[in-house]
Design a protein around this motif. Structure first.
Motif, PDB file in Angstrom:
ATOM      1  N   UNK A  77       0.805  -1.202   0.000  1.00 42.14           N
ATOM      2  CA  UNK A  77       0.000   0.000   0.000  1.00 42.14           C
ATOM      3  C   UNK A  77       0.841   1.256   0.000  1.00 42.14           C
ATOM      4  N   UNK A  78       0.212   2.415  -0.162  1.00 44.79           N
ATOM      5  CA  UNK A  78       0.958   3.674  -0.211  1.00 44.79           C
ATOM      6  C   UNK A  78       1.597   4.007   1.123  1.00 44.79           C
ATOM      7  N   UNK A  79       2.784   4.570   1.059  1.00 44.92           N
ATOM      8  CA  UNK A  79       3.512   5.024   2.245  1.00 44.92           C
ATOM      9  C   UNK A  79       3.279   6.522   2.364  1.00 44.92           C
ATOM     10  N   UNK A  80       2.569   6.902   3.417  1.00 41.29           N
ATOM     11  CA  UNK A  80       2.057   8.267   3.562  1.00 41.29           C
ATOM     12  C   UNK A  80       2.715   8.942   4.753  1.00 41.29           C
ATOM     13  N   UNK A  81       3.201  10.162   4.532  1.00 41.54           N
ATOM     14  CA  UNK A  81       3.690  10.993   5.637  1.00 41.54           C
ATOM     15  C   UNK A  81       2.794  12.211   5.739  1.00 41.54           C
ATOM     16  N   UNK A  82       2.138  12.358   6.888  1.00 37.74           N
ATOM     17  CA  UNK A  82       1.408  13.580   7.183  1.00 37.74           C
ATOM     18  C   UNK A  82       2.318  14.529   7.947  1.00 37.74           C
ATOM     19  N   UNK A  83       2.224  15.812   7.635  1.00 35.78           N
ATOM     20  CA  UNK A  83       2.921  16.854   8.391  1.00 35.78           C
ATOM     21  C   UNK A  83       1.866  17.762   9.009  1.00 35.78           C
ATOM     22  N   UNK A  84       1.703  17.664  10.291  1.00 33.14           N
ATOM     23  CA  UNK A  84       0.857  18.576  11.084  1.00 33.14           C
ATOM     24  C   UNK A  84       1.573  18.695  12.412  1.00 33.14           C
ATOM     25  N   UNK A  85       2.282  19.778  12.601  1.00 31.98           N
ATOM     26  CA  UNK A  85       3.251  19.884  13.679  1.00 31.98           C
ATOM     27  C   UNK A  85       2.634  20.274  15.013  1.00 31.98           C
ATOM     28  N   UNK A  86       1.829  21.302  15.009  1.00 34.04           N
ATOM     29  CA  UNK A  86       1.280  21.866  16.237  1.00 34.04           C
ATOM     30  C   UNK A  86       0.151  22.807  15.818  1.00 34.04           C
ATOM     31  N   UNK A  87      -0.549  23.424  16.750  1.00 35.55           N
ATOM     32  CA  UNK A  87      -0.555  23.229  18.189  1.00 35.55           C
ATOM     33  C   UNK A  87      -1.419  22.018  18.516  1.00 35.55           C
ATOM     34  N   UNK A  88      -1.704  21.796  19.802  1.00 35.11           N
ATOM     35  CA  UNK A  88      -2.462  20.607  20.164  1.00 35.11           C
ATOM     36  C   UNK A  88      -3.814  20.564  19.468  1.00 35.11           C
TER      37      UNK A  88
END
Length: 320
Positions: A3-14
């Motif tokens: 399957x696809x290798x996915x990287x999400x980038x969502x750093x902050x805030x909480x």
């Protein structure tokens, strides 16, 4: 075929991190073969792995570096994050935050990057760094914007109420009340967001009359002093000891309900499917308020601190 290798980038805030969780749930259902990793600020790495579809959290130390830019340890931690991202093979790198800093982290990867276009993104410069730019309406709630962006990348339309997907910790902290308790999230990043102390005390006394224990968490020393003062004025109330974010999740997950100002822990309560009232005194909840079905209620707005009676009526705990 893997399957696809996915990287999400969502750093902050909480709160922003929590608002991305339903997009992870959607993708895991639409593409159960996807392997999902998440680049996130160090403080939130343990929390995002409570989602069973997140196989890896990559801690990013931008906040620490900003606080102390001359510390070699901060640069070493950032180098580790960069190497961890760059050394892996990704099929999709998706920045759902839309800031210059998150776009830079996304570019650490040697893979196609996806993000919002210049008319949709929070910082227009970020859009210049994406390989694929996607338009999403700005008048949607932040949760739905995240869901829509990820859906556009993978060719599906998100449907139904947002589901955050977090695993509930097995038990509340040992120090918590063994009976029914309600978490009172009084602390906020700025004074204008706080609800008056006398309102918290009146609400706590009302809950005590219904045999609920009010629990006041806090982060900083100043917040703990406020928590202790509030708890001292309410029968049986507890000023919580210092906690990690995962311990706070355990406290919230086993609560009968939560009341909270505009702060990330209030959104975490909703993500854990706890009946929650968001108390808004300085901000408009329309686009970034509590979002999660009938158990999430927003009260107040910018310059409209709600009355105790309205807040108490919103959660409907009663004597249940």
């Amino acid at each position: 075929m893997p399957g696809p290798r996915v990287l999400f980038v969502k750093l902050s805030s909480l709160g922003d991190v929590i608002h991305h969780l339903p997009a992870v749930t959607d993708l895991a259902e639409k593409r159960p073969d996807a392997r999902i990793a998440w680049a996130v600020e160090e403080a939130y790495a343990d929390l995002v792995t409570l989602h069973p579809s997140v196989s890896e959290a990559i801690p990013v130390a931008l906040r620490g570096l900003r606080r102390n830019p001359l510390a070699p340890s901060g640069w070493r931690r950032m180098a580790r994050a960069r190497n961890a991202i760059r050394s892996r093979v990704w099929d999709f790198v998706i920045d759902t935050q839309g800031l210059a800093k998150s776009a830079v982290v996304a570019r650490f990867a040697r893979a196609p990057t996806f993000g919002l276009d210049a008319k949709s993104v929070r910082e227009r410069f970020a859009a210049r760094m994406y390989d694929v730019k996607i338009r999403v309406p700005r008048d949607l709630h932040a949760v739905e914007r995240n869901r829509r962006l990820v859906g556009e990348v993978f060719g599906y339309t998100p449907e139904g109420t947002a589901r955050y997907g977090l695993l509930r910790p097995d038990a509340a902290p040992e120090w918590a009340s063994q009976g029914r308790y309600v978490v009172m999230l009084h602390a906020a990043s700025r004074a204008a967001k706080r609800w008056p102390d006398e309102h918290w005390i009146a609400l706590g006394k009302l809950l005590a009359s219904l045999d609920y224990v009010a629990v006041f968490p806090a982060g900083s020393a100043a917040e703990r002093a406020v928590a202790q003062r509030l708890a001292a004025a309410i029968p049986q109330a507890i000023a919580a000891p210092p906690m990690s974010l995962v311990e706070a999740a355990a406290l919230l997950a086993h609560a009968s309900g939560a009341f909270g100002v505009d702060t990330g822990l209030t959104h975490l309560a909703v993500a854990l499917d706890v009946p929650t009232v968001g108390i808004y005194c300085a901000t408009d909840p329309a686009l970034t308020g509590l979002h999660g079905g009938p158990h999430a209620v927003n009260i107040g707005g910018a310059g409209q601190a709600p009355a105790v009676e309205a807040v108490a009526a919103a959660i409907g705990l009663g004597g249940a």
